[in-house]
Design a protein around this motif. Structure first.
Motif, PDB file in Angstrom:
ATOM      1  N   UNK A   1       0.861  -1.177   0.000  1.00  0.00           N
ATOM      2  CA  UNK A   1       0.000   0.000   0.000  1.00  0.00           C
ATOM      3  C   UNK A   1       0.902   1.232   0.000  1.00  0.00           C
ATOM      4  N   UNK A   2       0.296   2.389  -0.103  1.00  0.00           N
ATOM      5  CA  UNK A   2       1.088   3.621  -0.164  1.00  0.00           C
ATOM      6  C   UNK A   2       1.459   4.144   1.211  1.00  0.00           C
ATOM      7  N   UNK A   3       0.569   3.960   2.204  1.00  0.00           N
ATOM      8  CA  UNK A   3       0.746   4.689   3.455  1.00  0.00           C
ATOM      9  C   UNK A   3       0.159   3.908   4.623  1.00  0.00           C
ATOM     10  N   UNK A   4       0.454   4.382   5.813  1.00  0.00           N
ATOM     11  CA  UNK A   4       0.028   3.723   7.040  1.00  0.00           C
ATOM     12  C   UNK A   4      -1.483   3.597   7.125  1.00  0.00           C
ATOM     13  N   UNK A   5      -2.215   4.644   6.744  1.00  0.00           N
ATOM     14  CA  UNK A   5      -3.673   4.602   6.860  1.00  0.00           C
ATOM     15  C   UNK A   5      -4.262   3.455   6.047  1.00  0.00           C
ATOM     16  N   UNK A   6      -3.721   3.222   4.865  1.00  0.00           N
ATOM     17  CA  UNK A   6      -4.222   2.107   4.049  1.00  0.00           C
ATOM     18  C   UNK A   6      -3.921   0.775   4.713  1.00  0.00           C
ATOM     19  N   UNK A   7      -2.762   0.648   5.331  1.00  0.00           N
ATOM     20  CA  UNK A   7      -2.423  -0.585   6.041  1.00  0.00           C
ATOM     21  C   UNK A   7      -3.323  -0.787   7.255  1.00  0.00           C
ATOM     22  N   UNK A   8      -3.625   0.282   7.972  1.00  0.00           N
ATOM     23  CA  UNK A   8      -4.496   0.174   9.142  1.00  0.00           C
ATOM     24  C   UNK A   8      -5.874  -0.345   8.754  1.00  0.00           C
ATOM     25  N   UNK A   9      -6.380   0.101   7.606  1.00  0.00           N
ATOM     26  CA  UNK A   9      -7.686  -0.376   7.135  1.00  0.00           C
ATOM     27  C   UNK A   9      -7.661  -1.882   6.921  1.00  0.00           C
ATOM     28  N   UNK A  10      -6.604  -2.385   6.312  1.00  0.00           N
ATOM     29  CA  UNK A  10      -6.507  -3.818   6.070  1.00  0.00           C
ATOM     30  C   UNK A  10      -6.376  -4.597   7.374  1.00  0.00           C
ATOM     31  N   UNK A  11      -5.548  -4.122   8.272  1.00  0.00           N
ATOM     32  CA  UNK A  11      -5.391  -4.812   9.553  1.00  0.00           C
ATOM     33  C   UNK A  11      -6.703  -4.816  10.341  1.00  0.00           C
ATOM     34  N   UNK A  12      -7.421  -3.700  10.332  1.00  0.00           N
ATOM     35  CA  UNK A  12      -8.695  -3.625  11.049  1.00  0.00           C
ATOM     36  C   UNK A  12      -9.710  -4.620  10.492  1.00  0.00           C
ATOM     37  N   UNK A  13      -9.566  -4.968   9.213  1.00  0.00           N
ATOM     38  CA  UNK A  13     -10.458  -5.943   8.580  1.00  0.00           C
ATOM     39  C   UNK A  13      -9.991  -7.379   8.788  1.00  0.00           C
TER      40      UNK A  13
ATOM     41  N   UNK B   1       1.675  -3.124  13.991  1.00  0.00           N
ATOM     42  CA  UNK B   1       0.892  -3.777  12.937  1.00  0.00           C
ATOM     43  C   UNK B   1       1.715  -4.772  12.125  1.00  0.00           C
ATOM     44  N   UNK B   2       2.995  -4.895  12.428  1.00  0.00           N
ATOM     45  CA  UNK B   2       3.835  -5.850  11.702  1.00  0.00           C
ATOM     46  C   UNK B   2       4.031  -5.489  10.247  1.00  0.00           C
ATOM     47  N   UNK B   3       4.306  -4.210   9.970  1.00  0.00           N
ATOM     48  CA  UNK B   3       4.456  -3.737   8.596  1.00  0.00           C
ATOM     49  C   UNK B   3       5.919  -3.747   8.173  1.00  0.00           C
TER      50      UNK B   3
END
Length: 366
Positions: free
Chosen positions: A59-71, A95-97
């Motif tokens: 993904x491009x940024x942290x916010x996009x990764x957070x969305x995936x982790x939250x799902x 988040x283990x990124x």
């Protein structure tokens, strides 16, 4: 009855395109790029569809990764632009990124951080795109600094981004390849190089990891075509219906500014789609549309909520006729998003990512 405009997302086609990327480079692992809400297709749904196949996402940024982790998405996720501030490293760790490192301040922040576990890091080198990355002359020192901190950083890779891997002229691509190959040879570094066009057309660029993006969604990013690109399947089909029909005399104008004038007595269909949905206002007269599986063309400027199409040669079409703006019609006819993009003087990326939230997405698994 709801407004008929919607986007069908074919997750089986998505998986097919991912498998194709993997088959083209059997010696590489393939990141599935899900930035920009999976190019407008819905990142969470696409990640769930690909999670059994893909070893990691990007993904491009942290916010996009957070969305995936939250799902509930558990696969590793690479932040292609890295962090935007040093305090994001706490979330990266939690988040283990994995992170790209493209500048001195990111490098300093990463080496100043004290993680509980080392963070996988991919050093980005600027071989000629001139956006992000260390110049080759500076990348070696940055690499050595990262390698000297195994308690903070692990799983180092080199990455770069190609400016012209899609082009028919290979000269600049080869220039970039030569630079990164020379640097990798000196460092003994594993590589992540190939974007979608390089995955499709340049085996030389296939590294330890590739990162297919737009090809996963069925768009051909190459200036020409090859056999691999022809095997891509469209994932998004943008559908609507004819909601009104007008009969006009020769010479009558249609739409704002009267740009299109009827060359003969004509039947004009009104489609429930407009730039308020993300359909490109720059679409010219004649931009192709499928109506009941048959091609016809736009007639007049796209409005906020409606577009008009010339139905004169389709006497069977009328109110309720199904419309495909791009994608695959139920009859099997296909209208490529790449072709529509050319009529709009843009690229498929802007069309797909531009479809707005008011357009429902319906997901089909098989």
């Amino acid at each position: 009855m709801a407004r008929p405009l919607h986007a069908d997302i074919d997750l089986a086609a998505l998986r097919h395109n991912y498998r194709l990327a993997r088959e083209l480079a059997p010696g590489s692992r393939a990141l599935a790029v899900l930035k920009a809400d999976a190019y407008g297709h819905g990142a969470v749904a696409c990640a769930r569809a690909l999670e059994p196949l893909a070893p990691a996402f990007a993904v491009a940024c942290l916010e996009e990764a957070q969305t995936l982790r939250a799902a509930g998405i558990q696969r590793p996720i690479v932040l292609l632009e890295g962090i935007f501030s040093a305090d994001e490293l706490e979330q990266v760790e939690a988040l283990g990124l994995w992170v790209a490192v493209h500048s001195d301040w990111q490098l300093d922040a990463l080496l100043a951080h004290h993680p509980r576990r080392p963070i996988p890091a991919w050093l980005k080198v600027d071989t000629g795109m001139h956006r992000l990355g260390f110049p080759p002359a500076q990348a070696e020192a940055a690499w050595q600094r990262l390698r000297a901190a195994p308690e903070r950083v692990t799983d180092l890779h080199l990455m770069t981004h190609f400016a012209t891997a899609d082009a028919l002229d290979p000269g600049y691509f080869q220039h970039q390849m030569a630079q990164v190959e020379a640097l990798a040879g000196r460092l003994g570094a594993p590589l992540c190089l190939a974007n979608s066009p390089a995955t499709l057309a340049w085996p030389r660029a296939h590294g330890a990891w590739n990162r297919p993006g737009v090809m996963l969604y069925g768009s051909n990013p190459l200036e020409g075509e090859n056999d691999a690109a022809r095997d891509l399947r469209p994932v998004m089909t943008l559908r609507s219906e004819i909601i009104a029909v007008r009969e006009i005399d020769a010479g009558e104008p249609v739409g704002y500014g009267g740009r299109w004038r009827a060359p003969r007595r004509s039947r004009i269909g009104v489609i429930a789609v407009g730039y308020g949905d993300g359909y490109d206002r720059h679409a010219v007269d004649g931009t192709p549309v499928l109506v009941d599986g048959q091609r016809c063309g736009l007639a007049g400027k796209v409005s906020m909520d409606m577009a008009t199409v010339d139905l004169t040669d389709l006497p069977g079409a009328g109110i309720g006729s199904r419309v495909v703006l791009w994608g695959r019609d139920d009859s099997g006819a296909v209208l490529s998003v790449d072709e529509v993009a050319r009529y709009c003087d843009t690229i498929s990326y802007t069309l797909m990512t531009g479809i707005l939230p008011r357009v429902p997405r319906y997901y089909q698994s098989s």
